[in-house]
Write an enzyme that holds these catalytic residues in place. Structure first.
Site, short mmCIF file in Angstrom:
data_model
loop_
_atom_site.label_atom_id
_atom_site.label_comp_id
_atom_site.label_asym_id
_atom_site.label_seq_id
_atom_site.Cartn_x
_atom_site.Cartn_y
_atom_site.Cartn_z
N HIS A 1 -37.75 76.72 -26.75
CA HIS A 1 -37.70 75.62 -27.71
C HIS A 1 -36.77 76.01 -28.85
CE1 HIS A 1 -40.35 72.53 -26.23
NE2 HIS A 1 -41.28 73.42 -25.93
N ASP B 1 -32.22 72.02 -32.22
CA ASP B 1 -32.19 70.84 -31.36
C ASP B 1 -31.10 69.84 -31.76
OD1 ASP B 1 -34.20 71.67 -29.71
OD2 ASP B 1 -35.74 70.33 -30.51
#
Length: 384
Positions: free
Chosen positions: A133, A163
């Site tokens: 992640h 991200d």
């Protein structure tokens, strides 16, 4: 409702293979710019625990349902690909190939296609097949280690740095550059490999240069832009709120200490040995008034000071309200599309796409072959 917006990408067709995180956000950026983005959702959803009606990363898109593991699933996606300019997928390396919608199959069907791949680790390398992640990606690039106080663990910047900044934005830049190439004479489609580790590392390019020149220490809270500088940081106010200070240049610093009321007692700005003393003086002074009071003090000045607002407070800030930085659509207050264009402005013109809700509309608009009435609920014979 219109299938595309009025932004500079009006007429560009994008297929998004449903995922979570940076892929959907990148596709939202393209949709905000006017592209006709069709999201291919899987039966049963993506696994993200959010009501689709509130998933703003799916605004300005349309959705079709396709089971890629079904016998006819890949063929349906390839029918879309044949009519598209861009495809975006965020699977682990090799998954799209196993599903039959990898770059080879798609580019054979459409040689001018831009095939955008969004991953954390990239398409190759020792960690390529590992789960991960945002926080892990920015950790290994050194980016996470930049953020926070020196005597505390690194501060987690939500998932904005990895991200979205290191992932989505780089994917969009790559896709648009590849689209330009594909549309030039002699150009062709290609694969864009956007890895968050690459983008997050790239974001720190200036800091690597400063470190090489001896102007940046390789540790947190010891530098000009990481909270180590007493006139570049956040300070608590009397009501437990915060003010952000960025008075880096001399002229701005002079105005800052004057309005703060410490002009006569503040140590010299470049007396690094007394930065701790300067920080203490600034902190003590900010504690004497509330955030609202300090906001009024610095209003209209060039001291480079601003109140630290919450997400709910931000839309009401006078400057953001005047610019329309936030808009209300589908009952949700949300950031408006950015950046802005003088001739081809973007807009929020559709709420979040509901999985499968637009199958009939997309089939009609994209002239998809071989679909039956059963496949297209809500599409009448008159519409066909």
């Amino acid at each position: 409702m219109a299938a595309t917006g009025n932004g500079p990408l009006a007429g560009v067709r994008v297929v998004e293979l449903a995922g979570i995180g940076p892929g959907p956000f990148a596709a939202m950026l393209l949709a905000d710019l006017g592209a006709d983005v069709v999201r291919v959702d899987r039966p049963g959803g993506s696994g993200l625990a959010i009501d689709p009606a509130y998933d703003l990363t799916n605004r300005n898109k349309r959705s079709v349902l396709v089971d890629l593991k079904a016998d006819d699933g890949p063929a349906r996606v390839l029918d879309l690909v044949e009519r598209a300019d861009v495809l975006i997928e965020g699977y682990r390396p090799g998954v799209a190939e196993r599903l039959g919608v990898g770059p080879q199959e798609c580019l054979e069907r459409n040689p001018r296609l831009v095939y955008g791949r969004m991953t954390g680790w990239g398409q190759e390398g020792p960690l390529a097949q590992r789960a991960g992640h945002d926080i892990a990606y920015i950790a290994v690039t050194g980016t996470l280690g930049l953020i926070g106080k020196p005597d505390e663990p690194p501060t987690v910047p939500a998932n904005l740095v990895g991200d979205y900044a290191g992932g989505s934005l780089y994917l969009v830049v790559g896709v648009l550059a590849a689209l330009q190439h594909a549309r030039t004479e002699g150009g062709s489609g290609q694969v864009v490999d956007a890895a968050i580790v690459d983008g997050a590392a790239h974001l720190a390019t200036m800091i690597h240069g400063m470190m090489a020149a001896g102007g940046w220490q390789d540790r947190r809270g010891a530098n000009l832009l990481d909270g180590g500088c007493p006139f570049y940081g956040n300070y608590e106010t009397a009501d437990g709120q915060y003010m952000a200070v960025g008075a880096l240049e001399q002229q701005f610093y002079n105005e800052f200490i004057e309005l703060l009321g410490i002009k006569d007692e503040a140590p010299a700005r470049k007396d690094f040995a007394r930065w701790g003393e300067l920080r203490a003086a600034v902190a003590a002074r900010f504690k004497t008034r509330t955030r609202e009071e300090w906001t009024a003090v610095f209003e209209g000045s060039d001291a480079c000071v601003a109140p630290v607002l919450s997400l709910r407070e931000a839309p009401s800030h006078p400057h953001l309200a005047a610019r329309g930085t936030f808009v209300d659509h589908s009952g949700i207050t949300q950031p408006a599309p950015a950046p802005r264009f003088s001739a081809t402005p973007g807009s929020v013109y559709r709420g979040p796409a509901q999985p499968g809700a637009d199958t009939a509309e997309v089939a009609r608009d994209w002239d998809l072959p071989g679909l039956t009435e059963e496949d297209l609920p809500g599409l009448t014979k008159e519409d066909r």
